[in-house]
Design a protein around this motif. Structure first.
Motif, short mmCIF file in Angstrom:
data_model
loop_
_atom_site.label_atom_id
_atom_site.label_comp_id
_atom_site.label_asym_id
_atom_site.label_seq_id
_atom_site.Cartn_x
_atom_site.Cartn_y
_atom_site.Cartn_z
N HIS A 41 0.40 -1.06 -0.14
CA HIS A 41 0.45 0.03 -0.05
C HIS A 41 0.90 1.56 -0.03
CE1 HIS A 41 0.85 -0.27 4.31
NE2 HIS A 41 0.65 -1.73 4.21
N HIS A 99 -0.70 5.15 -1.27
CA HIS A 99 -1.52 5.34 -0.33
C HIS A 99 -0.75 5.41 1.55
CE1 HIS A 99 -5.53 3.85 -1.55
NE2 HIS A 99 -5.18 4.33 -2.52
N VAL A 154 -7.34 7.55 2.35
CA VAL A 154 -6.85 6.23 2.50
C VAL A 154 -7.06 5.71 3.91
CG1 VAL A 154 -4.75 7.16 1.35
CG2 VAL A 154 -4.66 8.17 3.21
#
Length: 907
Positions: free
Chosen positions: A303, A306, A572
């Protein structure tokens, strides 16, 4: 007669300027360029040693090919080699289509090299299967900038470090990975003692050691931390509501989301104190301009995009962007990853920050190149590219200036893909990388000091490079290889426009075309040329036609390169790492960099003194975790993950919390008997950036059960001999459950080899070890054998000096023998200790502390010189200490002061 040529360092993305000194076509020295804005003359240990890597060992000097993978390479010529490559690629394209071939290139190429590779794949062949090792380090930073600010454009500059009131360093260890940036941080702190430094890192790194606040979060919990900081900023009304309203969109949904992200909630997830999260938020908003520096700890995550967006949110919410000392500053990993991004050198990008998914952008590039169209189908990003080799979807791959058989995750799968590929081309400077073993065709490329073109560093600064020496052997510039191949391939594919696609006779012609593609774009460099860069030095972009200078900071007017000119907040949420520790694998293994090595060590691995701090791969581990497993410092351990295991030595590290361990990423099959940490790491990727989660994997650690140690040290007359013996020592690595080979050296270069087995080894194997390390025969040999305990030791002496030692069954004296041999002399009185089981040096061989690591100068050398009357200037002139990065100056001045106090009459 010697000459100096301006260039840049070929390692990290700081982009330090260097002056290369050559004589008779040979590089003989390097120093920092005092006029280059990135470093002002400073260099780190790697940069200061660059000239020592240019002596030719291990170079690929001629085209070569393998009739079959089982056969050794055979020398070829350029015409034959490129005709073979063109025929094989053309045949595959005709039978299977353009997407059956791929190119995997590098952030160490020059911008001109990158540009022609991109044009070859997307313009001539018609495939977007061209990706780069920048996918492994910077693609999440790219995607994070684009999602929030609208373009892949770091808005800051290095001068912002000195202007910052608060410095938030997250997922980065610039003390080791970007040392010259770290020197600037130290300078800024000295000039402004009120500066607040916050470091976010699961490990107490060398950078965290200088922090006012170290947030040792659990791996992968960055978003929870940043969202909680934003929660505090909103709750305490420390945000800039006017800026948000005038220049951004999407704040309300994010504010609603982070309303639930209290410091207490984040503290439970991150494993840090809630009050420390509050303190970090207050410092960020209330201690002057806030600057964020971040790198692989945020990027190398499933991730990662983000992660980047979440830290950028803090700047947008407080209006801390586009101002001196403020902004989100992604530190680039490689020397020209930025240049590659500028020309669209990723499978989802096109030239000048155009997006492949945008039909208008594809049409613009097609018009610029004079071709009917650019293919719309996205190419394979790095991880998927090698999976496609393994599945047979991609048949041929062209690899340039990178080493995927060491650097990509899930190494077993990567190597299986390379082994299955029908045709592998490797365009390289060095002949002996891990990937070279899989190449059907090897093409020699020029390297550092030999190339001409441009690079772009972390602060968007473009530097013009000039070659200092001619190409060795038959090596060619990367762009020349691509252009020659492209013309041949175009002819075989019957493309009548191929000569118009590749008309270049110089690197400057390529740069001029690249400049034309940027006009009107966010990175417009229409005002730049080789002549201007030559006359006025490195310049930042944008630098449009008619400008008198580049732009230091972006977005000062609050306008962003989005459709409506407004930045974006993205909602996010916290996500865990892909692999979570469990009962079977309870430890979080983190990977990282060492100060003195670079990537897979194909270049830094040529310099003995760059091994002086770390000459074998060691697993750093929390002391309590070691005691629970009955492990001690120096034990060999088996590190086991879902994809296999590796054996390394373990050392305690007080900077690691329980449940965490750390291993450098540099060692691969050339220096140990496995592919290293990337043999353990999984290949899960971020859905937006396609960057793999290289930073974290769940493992278990246990004693390896290898109770029979072996080691050999060989003193060499020069580095050339050491490198030849190192090559021989490498042939021993696969025969042991644990083995490593490396260099060491100060006055004398050494080869250091270590191994371990479960039981004593036979005389034949010991004889082979002796032969490989140049210790064979009985002449000058002193031996000690204890058959009952399986101990067999041998020392070889020449003219009363110890040449080398081989130890089997007991190796306690290894460390002090290594030091004594590296000093170039071993007192005759100490020879009787050569085979003794001594863990510490005899009194007459005191340990030395290296003060200046760039010039490899020890405290005793400085004291001897000062006792002889040298002042600071004299030390710098005679020993060169303090003339590179400057990090050793406080220690040098302290030693000088102590000398004056002890001998005031000499002052």
């Amino acid at each position: 007669m010697s000459q100096e040529v301006k260039s840049t360092c070929c390692y990290c993305g700081v982009g330090c300027g260097v002056l290369i000194r050559s004589e008779g076509g040979v590089i003989i020295g390097v120093r920092g360029d005092p006029d280059h804005p990135a470093n002002r003359g400073r260099l780190c240990t790697k940069g200061a040693s660059l000239h020592l890597t240019a002596q030719g060992h291990g170079r690929l000097l001629h085209p070569a090919w393998r009739p079959t993978r089982e056969q050794p390479v055979q020398r070829s010529d350029w015409a034959t080699a490129l005709d073979l490559a063109a025929e094989r690629f053309a045949a595959i394209i005709r039978e299977h289509g353009p997407d059956a071939v791929a190119f995997y290139i590098s952030g160490q190429l020059l911008t001109e090299d990158y540009y022609v590779f991109n044009k070859l794949a997307k313009g001539l062949i018609g495939t977007n299967n061209v990706d780069t090792n920048s996918r492994l380090c910077m693609s999440s930073a790219v995607a994070g900038y684009k999602q929030t600010l609208g373009a892949d454009a770091p808005p800051c500059c290095y001068e912002d470090i000195a202007a910052a009131g608060t410095l938030l360093i997250a997922g980065a260890n610039p003390a080791l990975a970007h040392p010259i940036v770290f020197r600037q941080i130290e300078d800024a702190r000295a000039a402004n003692p009120a500066m607040r430094i916050i470091v976010v890192d699961p490990r107490r790194s060398e950078t965290a050691a200088i922090a006012d606040l170290h947030l040792a979060i659990r791996p992968g919990t960055d978003i929870a931390l940043f969202n909680a900081m934003l929660h505090v900023l909103i709750a305490e009304d420390r945000i800039d509501r006017d800026y948000i309203a005038a220049h951004t969109d999407g704040f309300a949904p994010l504010a609603e989301l982070v309303g639930e992200c209290t410091p207490q909630w984040a503290a439970a997830i991150c494993g840090v104190a809630a009050e420390d999260i509050v303190r970090a938020a207050r410092w960020f908003a209330g201690s002057g301009p806030a600057l964020s520096l971040y790198c692989q700890g945020l990027n190398q995550s499933a991730h990662g995009t983000h992660n980047n967006a979440a830290i950028i949110h803090l700047h947008l919410a407080t209006g801390q962007i586009g101002k001196p000392g403020a902004g989100p500053f992604s530190l680039t990993g490689q020397p020209n990853a930025m240049g590659g991004r500028e020309v669209g050198g990723l499978a989802n990008l096109l030239s000048a920050h155009r997006d492949l998914a945008n039909p208008a952008h594809r049409a613009e590039v097609a018009a610029l190149w004079g071709i009917p169209s650019v293919p719309a189908r996205p190419g394979k990003a790095a991880v998927d590219l090698f999976k496609a080799l393994a599945s047979g979807e991609i048949k041929a791959v062209w690899i340039a200036c990178t080493n995927p058989a060491q650097s990509l995750p899930n190494q077993a799968a990567v190597r299986a893909g390379l082994a299955r590929a029908e045709f592998v081309v490797l365009q390289e400077t060095f002949a002996d990388t891990d990937t070279a073993a899989y190449a059907d065709l090897l093409l020699p490329a020029t390297g550092w000091g030999e190339k001409e073109g441009t690079v772009t560093n972390s602060e968007r600064r473009i530097t013009r490079l000039r070659s200092a020496v001619p190409a060795p052997g038959e090596a060619r510039h990367d762009w020349q290889i691509v252009v020659d191949f492209g013309r041949r391939l175009g002819q075989k594919l019957g493309n009548p426009t191929v000569d118009r696609l590749f008309p270049y006779k110089t690197a400057e012609a390529i740069f001029t075309e690249h400049v034309a593609t940027t006009r009107g774009r966010d990175l417009d460099i229409g005002g730049l040329s080789y002549a201007l860069l030559e006359q006025r030095g490195p310049q930042q972009w944008p630098f449009p036609e008619g400008a008198t200078s580049g732009r230091q900071r972006l977005y000062a007017n609050g306008r962003f390169p989005t459709a409506d000119g407004r930045a974006r907040f993205v909602a996010v949420r916290h996500q865990a790492t892909v692999e979570q520790p469990d009962a079977a694998r309870p430890l979080s293994l983190l990977s990282g960099r060492l100060r003195d090595q670079w990537h897979g060590m194909s270049r830094t691995g040529l310099v003995p003194r760059l091994f002086n701090l770390d000459d074998e791969p060691c697993l750093a581990m929390n002391g309590d975790d070691m005691r629970q497993r009955q492990l001690a410092d120096g034990d060999l351990v088996r590190v086991s993950g879902a994809r296999g295991d590796i054996v390394v030595r373990v050392v305690a590290d007080a900077g690691l919390a329980a449940g965490r361990c750390w291993l450098p990423m540099h060692w691969g099959s050339r220096f140990m008997n496995s592919a290293g940490v990337n043999a353990l790491v999984g290949d899960a990727v971020d859905p937006h950036s396609q960057q793999p989660e290289l930073k974290h994997v769940a493992v278990e650690v246990a004693a390896a059960g290898l109770t029979y140690p072996l080691a050999a040290i060989r003193r060499c007359a020069d580095v050339g001999e050491a490198l030849r013996l190192l090559d021989a020592a490498r042939t021993l690595l696969p025969g042991f459950a644990y083995a490593s080979a490396g260099l060491y050296g100060r006055a004398s270069p050494l080869v250091v080899w270590r191994a371990a087995a479960a039981a004593p080894v036979g005389a034949d194997l010991l004889a082979r070890i002796d032969d490989c390390l140049g210790l064979a025969g009985d002449s000058g040999a002193i031996t000690y054998r204890d058959a009952r305990r399986g101990i067999d030791k041998k020392a070889v002496v020449d003219d009363g000096r110890l040449r080398g030692v081989r130890l089997a069954g007991e190796t306690a004296a290894l460390a002090w023998l290594r030091q004594a041999l590296a000093e170039g002399e071993l007192d005759a009185a100490l020879l009787r200790f050569a085979l003794a089981p001594l863990a510490t040096p005899p009194v007459s061989a005191p340990p030395r502390r290296i003060v200046c690591k760039c010039a490899d100068v020890s405290d005793d050398q400085i004291l001897a010189a000062t006792a002889a009357g040298a002042d600071l200037a004299g030390l710098q002139e005679s020993l060169k200490c303090g003339t590179f990065c400057g990090g050793c100056m406080p220690d040098i001045k302290r030693l000088l002061s102590e000398q004056v106090q002890q001998h005031p009459e000499a002052a």
